[in-house]
Scaffold this motif. Structure first.
Motif, PDB file in Angstrom:
ATOM      1  N   PHE A 175      -1.055  86.757 -25.113  1.00  0.00           N
ATOM      2  CA  PHE A 175      -1.461  86.076 -23.885  1.00  0.00           C
ATOM      3  C   PHE A 175      -1.683  84.594 -24.187  1.00  0.00           C
ATOM      4  CE2 PHE A 175      -3.205  90.354 -23.895  1.00  0.00           C
ATOM      5  CZ  PHE A 175      -2.989  90.842 -22.608  1.00  0.00           C
ATOM      6  N   GLY A 176      -1.311  83.730 -23.243  1.00  0.00           N
ATOM      7  CA  GLY A 176      -1.733  82.342 -23.324  1.00  0.00           C
ATOM      8  C   GLY A 176      -3.177  82.245 -22.837  1.00  0.00           C
ATOM      9  N   PRO A 177      -3.890  81.157 -23.164  1.00  0.00           N
ATOM     10  CA  PRO A 177      -5.319  81.100 -22.841  1.00  0.00           C
ATOM     11  C   PRO A 177      -5.680  80.656 -21.418  1.00  0.00           C
ATOM     12  CG  PRO A 177      -4.707  79.231 -24.202  1.00  0.00           C
ATOM     13  CD  PRO A 177      -3.484  80.088 -24.079  1.00  0.00           C
ATOM     14  N   LEU A 178      -4.991  79.635 -20.861  1.00  0.00           N
ATOM     15  CA  LEU A 178      -5.440  79.025 -19.611  1.00  0.00           C
ATOM     16  C   LEU A 178      -4.353  78.962 -18.549  1.00  0.00           C
ATOM     17  CD1 LEU A 178      -7.702  76.023 -20.688  1.00  0.00           C
ATOM     18  CD2 LEU A 178      -8.346  77.863 -19.142  1.00  0.00           C
ATOM     19  N   ARG A 179      -4.768  79.111 -17.273  1.00  0.00           N
ATOM     20  CA  ARG A 179      -3.815  79.090 -16.161  1.00  0.00           C
ATOM     21  C   ARG A 179      -3.810  77.751 -15.417  1.00  0.00           C
ATOM     22  NH1 ARG A 179      -4.897  84.547 -15.622  1.00  0.00           N
ATOM     23  NH2 ARG A 179      -6.340  84.480 -13.863  1.00  0.00           N
ATOM     24  N   LEU A 180      -4.072  76.683 -16.118  1.00  0.00           N
ATOM     25  CA  LEU A 180      -3.983  75.365 -15.492  1.00  0.00           C
ATOM     26  C   LEU A 180      -2.539  74.900 -15.416  1.00  0.00           C
ATOM     27  CD1 LEU A 180      -6.968  73.600 -17.290  1.00  0.00           C
ATOM     28  CD2 LEU A 180      -6.935  74.536 -14.973  1.00  0.00           C
ATOM     29  N   THR A 181      -1.690  75.452 -16.269  1.00  0.00           N
ATOM     30  CA  THR A 181      -0.286  75.050 -16.336  1.00  0.00           C
ATOM     31  C   THR A 181       0.621  76.276 -16.268  1.00  0.00           C
ATOM     32  OG1 THR A 181      -0.356  75.116 -18.754  1.00  0.00           O
ATOM     33  CG2 THR A 181      -0.763  72.975 -17.697  1.00  0.00           C
ATOM     34  N   LEU A 182       1.897  76.012 -16.017  1.00  0.00           N
ATOM     35  CA  LEU A 182       2.937  77.024 -16.106  1.00  0.00           C
ATOM     36  C   LEU A 182       3.826  76.685 -17.295  1.00  0.00           C
ATOM     37  CD1 LEU A 182       4.025  77.221 -12.345  1.00  0.00           C
ATOM     38  CD2 LEU A 182       2.472  78.768 -13.547  1.00  0.00           C
ATOM     39  N   LEU A 212      17.133  79.111 -17.505  1.00  0.00           N
ATOM     40  CA  LEU A 212      15.819  78.608 -17.098  1.00  0.00           C
ATOM     41  C   LEU A 212      14.867  79.754 -16.795  1.00  0.00           C
ATOM     42  CD1 LEU A 212      14.061  76.116 -16.280  1.00  0.00           C
ATOM     43  CD2 LEU A 212      14.891  76.476 -13.937  1.00  0.00           C
ATOM     44  N   PHE A 213      13.635  79.637 -17.311  1.00  0.00           N
ATOM     45  CA  PHE A 213      12.621  80.658 -17.026  1.00  0.00           C
ATOM     46  C   PHE A 213      11.269  79.975 -16.928  1.00  0.00           C
ATOM     47  CE2 PHE A 213       9.796  84.267 -18.246  1.00  0.00           C
ATOM     48  CZ  PHE A 213      10.143  85.119 -17.201  1.00  0.00           C
ATOM     49  N   ILE A 214      10.550  80.236 -15.837  1.00  0.00           N
ATOM     50  CA  ILE A 214       9.249  79.619 -15.572  1.00  0.00           C
ATOM     51  C   ILE A 214       8.250  80.742 -15.325  1.00  0.00           C
ATOM     52  CG2 ILE A 214       7.966  78.008 -14.122  1.00  0.00           C
ATOM     53  CD1 ILE A 214      10.727  76.863 -13.234  1.00  0.00           C
ATOM     54  N   PHE A 215       7.100  80.702 -16.002  1.00  0.00           N
ATOM     55  CA  PHE A 215       6.152  81.797 -15.839  1.00  0.00           C
ATOM     56  C   PHE A 215       4.732  81.370 -16.176  1.00  0.00           C
ATOM     57  CE2 PHE A 215       7.078  81.803 -20.285  1.00  0.00           C
ATOM     58  CZ  PHE A 215       6.068  82.472 -20.952  1.00  0.00           C
ATOM     59  N   ASP A 216       3.795  82.191 -15.755  1.00  0.00           N
ATOM     60  CA  ASP A 216       2.387  82.037 -16.090  1.00  0.00           C
ATOM     61  C   ASP A 216       2.190  82.665 -17.465  1.00  0.00           C
ATOM     62  OD1 ASP A 216      -0.326  82.382 -16.458  1.00  0.00           O
ATOM     63  OD2 ASP A 216      -0.605  83.696 -14.725  1.00  0.00           O
ATOM     64  N   ASP A 217       1.932  81.842 -18.463  1.00  0.00           N
ATOM     65  CA  ASP A 217       1.915  82.378 -19.834  1.00  0.00           C
ATOM     66  C   ASP A 217       0.600  83.066 -20.196  1.00  0.00           C
ATOM     67  OD1 ASP A 217       0.413  79.993 -20.247  1.00  0.00           O
ATOM     68  OD2 ASP A 217       0.985  79.988 -22.354  1.00  0.00           O
ATOM     69  N   THR A 218      -0.358  83.158 -19.246  1.00  0.00           N
ATOM     70  CA  THR A 218      -1.531  83.995 -19.512  1.00  0.00           C
ATOM     71  C   THR A 218      -1.211  85.461 -19.242  1.00  0.00           C
ATOM     72  OG1 THR A 218      -2.496  83.815 -17.290  1.00  0.00           O
ATOM     73  CG2 THR A 218      -3.103  82.120 -18.891  1.00  0.00           C
ATOM     74  N   ALA A 219      -0.027  85.742 -18.701  1.00  0.00           N
ATOM     75  CA  ALA A 219       0.433  87.127 -18.566  1.00  0.00           C
ATOM     76  C   ALA A 219       0.895  87.626 -19.936  1.00  0.00           C
ATOM     77  CB  ALA A 219       1.568  87.217 -17.546  1.00  0.00           C
ATOM     78  N   PHE A 220       0.853  88.923 -20.135  1.00  0.00           N
ATOM     79  CA  PHE A 220       1.237  89.568 -21.393  1.00  0.00           C
ATOM     80  C   PHE A 220       2.732  89.359 -21.605  1.00  0.00           C
ATOM     81  CE2 PHE A 220       1.005  93.802 -23.879  1.00  0.00           C
ATOM     82  CZ  PHE A 220       0.358  93.204 -24.949  1.00  0.00           C
ATOM     83  N   CYS A 233      15.130  76.571 -27.311  1.00  0.00           N
ATOM     84  CA  CYS A 233      14.608  76.465 -25.953  1.00  0.00           C
ATOM     85  C   CYS A 233      13.773  75.198 -25.792  1.00  0.00           C
ATOM     86  CB  CYS A 233      13.731  77.670 -25.590  1.00  0.00           C
ATOM     87  SG  CYS A 233      14.639  79.093 -24.948  1.00  0.00           S
ATOM     88  N   LEU A 234      14.051  74.464 -24.717  1.00  0.00           N
ATOM     89  CA  LEU A 234      13.123  73.416 -24.307  1.00  0.00           C
ATOM     90  C   LEU A 234      11.845  74.120 -23.864  1.00  0.00           C
ATOM     91  CD1 LEU A 234      12.593  70.418 -23.627  1.00  0.00           C
ATOM     92  CD2 LEU A 234      13.531  70.882 -21.348  1.00  0.00           C
ATOM     93  N   PHE A 235      10.708  73.605 -24.303  1.00  0.00           N
ATOM     94  CA  PHE A 235       9.417  74.272 -24.148  1.00  0.00           C
ATOM     95  C   PHE A 235       8.478  73.274 -23.467  1.00  0.00           C
ATOM     96  CE2 PHE A 235       5.164  75.002 -25.714  1.00  0.00           C
ATOM     97  CZ  PHE A 235       5.023  76.349 -26.005  1.00  0.00           C
ATOM     98  N   MET A 236       8.098  73.541 -22.215  1.00  0.00           N
ATOM     99  CA  MET A 236       7.268  72.591 -21.476  1.00  0.00           C
ATOM    100  C   MET A 236       6.100  73.301 -20.803  1.00  0.00           C
ATOM    101  SD  MET A 236      10.079  70.081 -19.659  1.00  0.00           S
ATOM    102  CE  MET A 236      10.929  71.388 -18.774  1.00  0.00           C
ATOM    103  N   ASP A 237       4.999  72.569 -20.671  1.00  0.00           N
ATOM    104  CA  ASP A 237       3.873  72.997 -19.845  1.00  0.00           C
ATOM    105  C   ASP A 237       3.769  72.025 -18.686  1.00  0.00           C
ATOM    106  OD1 ASP A 237       2.908  75.242 -21.332  1.00  0.00           O
ATOM    107  OD2 ASP A 237       2.133  73.846 -22.828  1.00  0.00           O
ATOM    108  N   GLY A 251      -9.402  69.350 -15.798  1.00  0.00           N
ATOM    109  CA  GLY A 251      -9.227  70.497 -16.687  1.00  0.00           C
ATOM    110  C   GLY A 251      -8.166  70.248 -17.738  1.00  0.00           C
ATOM    111  N   VAL A 252      -7.029  69.699 -17.324  1.00  0.00           N
ATOM    112  CA  VAL A 252      -5.941  69.416 -18.267  1.00  0.00           C
ATOM    113  C   VAL A 252      -6.364  68.355 -19.275  1.00  0.00           C
ATOM    114  CG1 VAL A 252      -3.616  68.465 -18.489  1.00  0.00           C
ATOM    115  CG2 VAL A 252      -4.104  70.147 -16.706  1.00  0.00           C
TER     116      VAL A 252
END
Length: 274
Positions: A175-182, A212-220, A233-237, A251-252
């Motif tokens: 799981f990622g920690p925070l849902r401030l970003t995608l 291309l894939f965009i997701f909420d990384d606090t999901a499993f 992969c290009l990796f962005m928040d 928050g950010v």
């Protein structure tokens, strides 16, 4: 061998349960309201998933998702201050300004693909996973490879990096920690193999189907490269679309202050490239 691994997993699981009981029992006794509040927040948070398994619950409450659980009150607040959480997004789900920044970075990534591959080649020969970072939560990173477009101060994109998986490599479920970003990922050269993909909750996304894939990384989730070529992969928040710009920017900014020291903790199995 299989029996030995099974026994080791059982011992590790039992140890986690004992530690949790030792911590939870006095917490319920001395701070019952706070402890019950955190448990309720964790249960609400984990119920976002469509496919809830024992492995997911164990990792969330006892394993690598423990920080996500501790931050669940903040994540649930972020949900209240944001547009509906789709968990998995298409580009069309995002506001026009978000799309423009993503598209600009994707163009630069593709245009500089050969330079990026050449820059990481030597490190990739010796490592299973590499990360080339240009910006990390708004902080410019020192790197010998200069791509001016990745050094700009974007309004919404806060992290720009390149994630590289060698052949036959995968992450564990986490799981990622925070849902401030995608999290935004773009595959440079779609691996022509059904064994190169990312799994989020109950959905499997193959890079050969869409780069291309965009997701909420606090999901499993977990990433797998089962193909015979490296995966770039290009990796962005990017800041999550929200109804409170001031709260999210604060928050950010707070995350950016501490993220540098935590980067290697969360990505301890990666080799960072300058």
């Amino acid at each position: 061998m299989a029996m030995t691994l099974w026994k080791q997993a059982g011992v590790k699981r039992a140890r986690r349960v004992v530690v949790a009981a030792v911590v939870l029992a006095p917490a319920i006794y001395f701070v019952p309201i706070l402890t019950l509040f955190m448990i309720v927040c964790g249960v609400i948070d984990i119920r976002r998933h469509k496919k809830i398994t024992y492995q997911m619950l164990e990792k969330y409450f006892l394993g690598n998702g423990l920080l996500t659980w501790m931050l669940s009150p903040l994540n649930l607040l972020a949900d209240l201050l944001s547009h509906r959480n789709r968990v998995i997004y298409t580009l069309e789900d995002l506001p026009a300004d978000h799309r423009r920044e993503i598209e600009a970075c994707v163009r630069e990534f593709v245009d500089n693909g050969d330079r990026i591959k050449a820059h990481v080649a030597a490190t990739l020969e010796q490592n299973k996973r590499c990360m080339l970072t240009f910006r990390w939560f708004n902080t410019t990173q020192a790197t010998a490879l200069r791509i001016p477009a990745f050094e700009r101060d974007y309004r919404f994109i806060k992290t720009i990096a390149v994630s590289v998986f060698n052949t036959r490599e995968r992450t564990s479920w986490h799981f990622g920690p925070l849902r401030l970003t995608l999290r935004v990922l773009y595959n440079l050269e779609p691996v022509r193999s059904p064994d190169a993909y990312i799994e989020v909750d109950d959905r499997l996304h193959r890079w050969m189907d869409d780069p291309l894939f965009i997701f909420d990384d606090t999901a499993f989730h977990r990433s797998t490269n089962g193909g015979e070529q490296a995966r770039y992969c290009l990796f962005m928040d990017i800041v999550r679309p929200n109804h409170s710009r001031v709260a999210f920017e604060a928050g950010v900014h707070t995350v950016s202050v501490i993220s540098g020291s935590l980067k290697r903790l969360f990505y301890k199995n990666w080799s960072f490239i300058r």
